[in-house]
Design a protein around this motif. Structure first.
Motif, PDB file in Angstrom:
ATOM      1  N   VAL A 154      24.941  25.370  29.634  1.00  0.00           N
ATOM      2  CA  VAL A 154      24.800  25.465  28.186  1.00  0.00           C
ATOM      3  C   VAL A 154      25.642  24.349  27.571  1.00  0.00           C
ATOM      4  O   VAL A 154      26.818  24.212  27.859  1.00  0.00           O
ATOM      5  N   ASP A 155      24.997  23.540  26.736  1.00  0.00           N
ATOM      6  CA  ASP A 155      25.712  22.471  26.042  1.00  0.00           C
ATOM      7  C   ASP A 155      25.159  22.334  24.637  1.00  0.00           C
ATOM      8  O   ASP A 155      24.445  23.205  24.156  1.00  0.00           O
ATOM      9  N   ASN A 156      25.476  21.244  23.963  1.00  0.00           N
ATOM     10  CA  ASN A 156      25.026  21.037  22.586  1.00  0.00           C
ATOM     11  C   ASN A 156      23.513  20.950  22.471  1.00  0.00           C
ATOM     12  O   ASN A 156      22.954  21.208  21.416  1.00  0.00           O
ATOM     13  N   ASN A 157      22.849  20.568  23.564  1.00  0.00           N
ATOM     14  CA  ASN A 157      21.394  20.443  23.553  1.00  0.00           C
ATOM     15  C   ASN A 157      20.687  21.748  23.885  1.00  0.00           C
ATOM     16  O   ASN A 157      19.474  21.774  24.002  1.00  0.00           O
ATOM     17  N   GLY A 158      21.425  22.819  24.081  1.00  0.00           N
ATOM     18  CA  GLY A 158      20.831  24.100  24.410  1.00  0.00           C
ATOM     19  C   GLY A 158      21.110  24.483  25.859  1.00  0.00           C
ATOM     20  O   GLY A 158      22.084  24.062  26.447  1.00  0.00           O
ATOM     21  N   GLU A 159      20.222  25.304  26.416  1.00  0.00           N
ATOM     22  CA  GLU A 159      20.378  25.775  27.781  1.00  0.00           C
ATOM     23  C   GLU A 159      19.476  25.002  28.724  1.00  0.00           C
ATOM     24  O   GLU A 159      18.354  24.673  28.377  1.00  0.00           O
ATOM     25  N   ALA A 160      19.984  24.732  29.926  1.00  0.00           N
ATOM     26  CA  ALA A 160      19.188  24.114  30.980  1.00  0.00           C
ATOM     27  C   ALA A 160      19.384  24.946  32.236  1.00  0.00           C
ATOM     28  O   ALA A 160      20.505  25.170  32.675  1.00  0.00           O
ATOM     29  N   GLN A 161      18.276  25.416  32.793  1.00  0.00           N
ATOM     30  CA  GLN A 161      18.372  26.246  33.988  1.00  0.00           C
ATOM     31  C   GLN A 161      18.567  25.378  35.227  1.00  0.00           C
ATOM     32  O   GLN A 161      17.961  24.327  35.374  1.00  0.00           O
ATOM     33  N   LEU A 162      19.458  25.822  36.106  1.00  0.00           N
ATOM     34  CA  LEU A 162      19.664  25.164  37.383  1.00  0.00           C
ATOM     35  C   LEU A 162      18.804  25.863  38.418  1.00  0.00           C
ATOM     36  O   LEU A 162      18.763  27.082  38.467  1.00  0.00           O
ATOM     37  N   PHE A 163      18.146  25.103  39.249  1.00  0.00           N
ATOM     38  CA  PHE A 163      17.257  25.669  40.233  1.00  0.00           C
ATOM     39  C   PHE A 163      17.818  25.494  41.636  1.00  0.00           C
ATOM     40  O   PHE A 163      18.542  24.556  41.910  1.00  0.00           O
ATOM     41  N   ASP A 164      17.449  26.386  42.536  1.00  0.00           N
ATOM     42  CA  ASP A 164      17.753  26.309  43.957  1.00  0.00           C
ATOM     43  C   ASP A 164      19.204  26.596  44.302  1.00  0.00           C
ATOM     44  O   ASP A 164      19.674  26.212  45.348  1.00  0.00           O
ATOM     45  N   PHE A 165      19.939  27.254  43.444  1.00  0.00           N
ATOM     46  CA  PHE A 165      21.326  27.524  43.767  1.00  0.00           C
ATOM     47  C   PHE A 165      21.755  28.885  43.281  1.00  0.00           C
ATOM     48  O   PHE A 165      21.442  29.289  42.183  1.00  0.00           O
ATOM     49  N   THR A 166      22.498  29.571  44.132  1.00  0.00           N
ATOM     50  CA  THR A 166      23.284  30.695  43.678  1.00  0.00           C
ATOM     51  C   THR A 166      24.643  30.109  43.365  1.00  0.00           C
ATOM     52  O   THR A 166      24.896  28.935  43.618  1.00  0.00           O
ATOM     53  N   GLY A 167      25.555  30.879  42.849  1.00  0.00           N
ATOM     54  CA  GLY A 167      26.854  30.355  42.460  1.00  0.00           C
ATOM     55  C   GLY A 167      27.580  29.617  43.573  1.00  0.00           C
ATOM     56  O   GLY A 167      28.058  28.510  43.400  1.00  0.00           O
ATOM     57  N   GLN A 168      27.657  30.211  44.761  1.00  0.00           N
ATOM     58  CA  GLN A 168      28.381  29.578  45.857  1.00  0.00           C
ATOM     59  C   GLN A 168      27.637  28.357  46.398  1.00  0.00           C
ATOM     60  O   GLN A 168      28.253  27.358  46.752  1.00  0.00           O
ATOM     61  N   ASP A 169      26.317  28.417  46.484  1.00  0.00           N
ATOM     62  CA  ASP A 169      25.548  27.260  46.947  1.00  0.00           C
ATOM     63  C   ASP A 169      25.752  26.067  46.019  1.00  0.00           C
ATOM     64  O   ASP A 169      25.927  24.941  46.470  1.00  0.00           O
ATOM     65  N   PHE A 170      25.733  26.330  44.735  1.00  0.00           N
ATOM     66  CA  PHE A 170      25.925  25.270  43.745  1.00  0.00           C
ATOM     67  C   PHE A 170      27.295  24.624  43.927  1.00  0.00           C
ATOM     68  O   PHE A 170      27.430  23.407  43.951  1.00  0.00           O
ATOM     69  N   GLU A 171      28.309  25.459  44.102  1.00  0.00           N
ATOM     70  CA  GLU A 171      29.668  24.953  44.297  1.00  0.00           C
ATOM     71  C   GLU A 171      29.768  24.124  45.573  1.00  0.00           C
ATOM     72  O   GLU A 171      30.371  23.049  45.570  1.00  0.00           O
ATOM     73  N   ASN A 172      29.168  24.583  46.647  1.00  0.00           N
ATOM     74  CA  ASN A 172      29.236  23.854  47.921  1.00  0.00           C
ATOM     75  C   ASN A 172      28.542  22.500  47.841  1.00  0.00           C
ATOM     76  O   ASN A 172      29.026  21.523  48.417  1.00  0.00           O
ATOM     77  N   LYS A 173      27.410  22.421  47.158  1.00  0.00           N
ATOM     78  CA  LYS A 173      26.675  21.161  47.052  1.00  0.00           C
ATOM     79  C   LYS A 173      27.410  20.120  46.220  1.00  0.00           C
ATOM     80  O   LYS A 173      27.262  18.931  46.434  1.00  0.00           O
ATOM     81  N   LEU A 174      28.187  20.572  45.234  1.00  0.00           N
ATOM     82  CA  LEU A 174      28.832  19.625  44.325  1.00  0.00           C
ATOM     83  C   LEU A 174      30.320  19.428  44.587  1.00  0.00           C
ATOM     84  O   LEU A 174      30.966  18.639  43.916  1.00  0.00           O
ATOM     85  N   ARG A 175      30.863  20.098  45.581  1.00  0.00           N
ATOM     86  CA  ARG A 175      32.304  20.001  45.859  1.00  0.00           C
ATOM     87  C   ARG A 175      32.722  18.560  46.171  1.00  0.00           C
ATOM     88  O   ARG A 175      33.656  18.041  45.584  1.00  0.00           O
ATOM     89  N   VAL A 176      32.043  17.903  47.084  1.00  0.00           N
ATOM     90  CA  VAL A 176      32.444  16.556  47.498  1.00  0.00           C
ATOM     91  C   VAL A 176      32.320  15.546  46.353  1.00  0.00           C
ATOM     92  O   VAL A 176      33.267  14.799  46.090  1.00  0.00           O
TER      93      VAL A 176
END
Length: 75
Positions: free
Chosen positions: A31-53
């Motif tokens: 959620v930002d100034n432009n509204g909501e954008a849905q993230l696909f293909d991730f649960t909370g932990q998967d999203f964190e693992n993919k973007l950690r590095v």
């Protein structure tokens, strides 16, 4: 040239990590100034693992945030 390669790699990784499809039960949104954008293909932990590095890399080399698109995707 190295600057362009590094920022392009980070941008591609962030954008690729935010795009596939998931089921309706595990939905993540940005959620930002432009509204909501849905993230696909991730649960909370998967999203964190993919973007950690990439996020750790940006924390180690904060000058990467000078690139407007990298900054936007990181935030």
């Amino acid at each position: 040239v190295l600057w362009e390669l590094e920022t392009l790699r980070l941008i591609n990784h962030f954008e690729k990590s935010m795009k596939a499809e998931i089921g309706d039960d595990d939905e993540l949104y940005i959620v930002d100034n432009n509204g909501e954008a849905q993230l696909f293909d991730f649960t909370g932990q998967d999203f964190e693992n993919k973007l950690r590095v990439p996020l750790l890399e940006i924390l180690k080399y904060p000058y990467l945030l000078l690139h407007e698109r990298v900054n936007e995707l990181c935030v």
